[in-house]
Design a protein around this motif. Structure first.
Motif, PDB file in Angstrom:
ATOM      1  N   ARG A  32       0.837  -1.205   0.000  1.00  0.00           N
ATOM      2  CA  ARG A  32       0.000   0.000   0.000  1.00  0.00           C
ATOM      3  C   ARG A  32       0.874   1.260   0.000  1.00  0.00           C
ATOM      4  O   ARG A  32       0.564   2.240  -0.694  1.00  0.00           O
ATOM      5  N   ASP A  78      -8.570  -3.436   0.426  1.00  0.00           N
ATOM      6  CA  ASP A  78      -8.066  -2.071   0.224  1.00  0.00           C
ATOM      7  C   ASP A  78      -6.685  -2.084  -0.431  1.00  0.00           C
ATOM      8  O   ASP A  78      -6.375  -1.209  -1.255  1.00  0.00           O
ATOM      9  N   ASP A  82      -5.814  -0.223  -3.857  1.00  0.00           N
ATOM     10  CA  ASP A  82      -4.728   0.750  -3.923  1.00  0.00           C
ATOM     11  C   ASP A  82      -3.764   0.428  -5.056  1.00  0.00           C
ATOM     12  O   ASP A  82      -3.276   1.324  -5.758  1.00  0.00           O
ATOM     13  N   ARG A 216     -13.154  -0.454  -5.400  1.00  0.00           N
ATOM     14  CA  ARG A 216     -12.886  -0.582  -3.969  1.00  0.00           C
ATOM     15  C   ARG A 216     -14.150  -1.021  -3.224  1.00  0.00           C
ATOM     16  O   ARG A 216     -14.097  -1.893  -2.354  1.00  0.00           O
ATOM     17  N   ARG A 220     -14.519  -4.518  -1.203  1.00  0.00           N
ATOM     18  CA  ARG A 220     -14.858  -4.535   0.220  1.00  0.00           C
ATOM     19  C   ARG A 220     -16.111  -5.380   0.479  1.00  0.00           C
ATOM     20  O   ARG A 220     -16.195  -6.087   1.489  1.00  0.00           O
TER      21      ARG A 220
END
Length: 252
Positions: A32, A78, A82, A216, A220
């Motif tokens: 990340r 996430d 990213d 995203r 999730r």
């Protein structure tokens, strides 16, 4: 994970060969962080040490997440989002086995340069799980039927078949030629206009309906679905059977 910046190149090396480079909390954090590269970086090269490129999630490490299993899965979702949103292109240099969540990581790359031992498989269904987040990314690089085939059967795909299915961009016959091809690809990208590349990648994602905020959210949601699947007794049975080297006994 080792990081090294040379000129316009940021090199990321997964360096846990004893764990088959499974994705632990530290590795996910480093990935990340790399998505906000230093000024001047125009291309990221992602590679790994050892005979396995990435064995997927390190379940023991992720279990230590403060948010528990559900929190760890959201973190993984996430991290994948990213990587897709990273402002500079990523070139994955792959030799060895890529399993489970590692396939998701591979699908985040713009280009995959594969060596002679590179292979992919999704073994989750064998242990009572499902490659939830991986599927959202796998559908970006191959067809839904191929993705479903891999998820349902867990079979290994390698070599010319993986190239034909769009899972690899290039396939080289030796480790030395793989490294050389990766160098040439990274050098070519670094020589192009960063502004044009940034605008082009964003435009292509937008035209394909793959905007990162939407991705995203979908990742999730899939992470939450995976947390639910992981809590089912079949998951515990499948994992126990794997470690005990026996066939699982599934509930009807």
């Amino acid at each position: 994970m080792r990081t090294e910046t040379t000129g316009h190149l940021l090199r990321l090396v997964m360096d846990r060969p004893q764990k088959r480079n499974a994705l632990d909390l530290d590795t996910l954090g480093a990935l990340r962080a790399a998505c906000s590269p230093p000024p001047g970086v125009r291309v990221i090269r992602l590679e790994a040490e050892g005979p396995a490129w990435c064995a997927g999630a390190d379940l023991a490490s992720l279990a230590a997440h403060p948010g528990g299993s559900a929190g760890a899965m959201l973190l993984f979702a996430d991290a994948l989002a990213d990587l897709v949103a990273c402002p500079v292109p990523m070139v994955a240099v792959v030799d060895g086995a890529v399993l489970g969540g590692g396939v998701g990581l591979l699908c985040c790359a713009d280009i995959v340069v594969a060596g002679p031992t590179a292979s992919l498989s999704l073994p989750e269904a064998r242990v009572g799980l499902w490659p939830m987040m991986v599927g959202a990314l796998l559908g970006r690089v191959t067809t839904p039927r191929v993705a479903m085939d891999l998820a349902l059967t867990g079979r290994k795909v390698a070599g010319e078949e993986a190239l034909r299915l769009g899972l690899f961009s290039r396939l080289l016959p030796s480790a030395a030629e793989t490294d050389q091809a990766a160098r040439e690809v990274c050098d070519a990208i670094a020589a192009r206009s960063p502004a044009a590349i940034r605008a082009g990648r964003e435009a292509w994602r937008r035209s394909a309906g793959l905007e990162v905020p939407d991705l995203r959210g979908r990742l999730r949601a899939l992470a939450s679905d995976l947390a639910t699947t992981s809590a089912h007794p079949d998951a515990a049975e499948g994992i126990a059977a794997f470690f005990e080297k026996r066939e699982p006994r599934w509930a009807d």
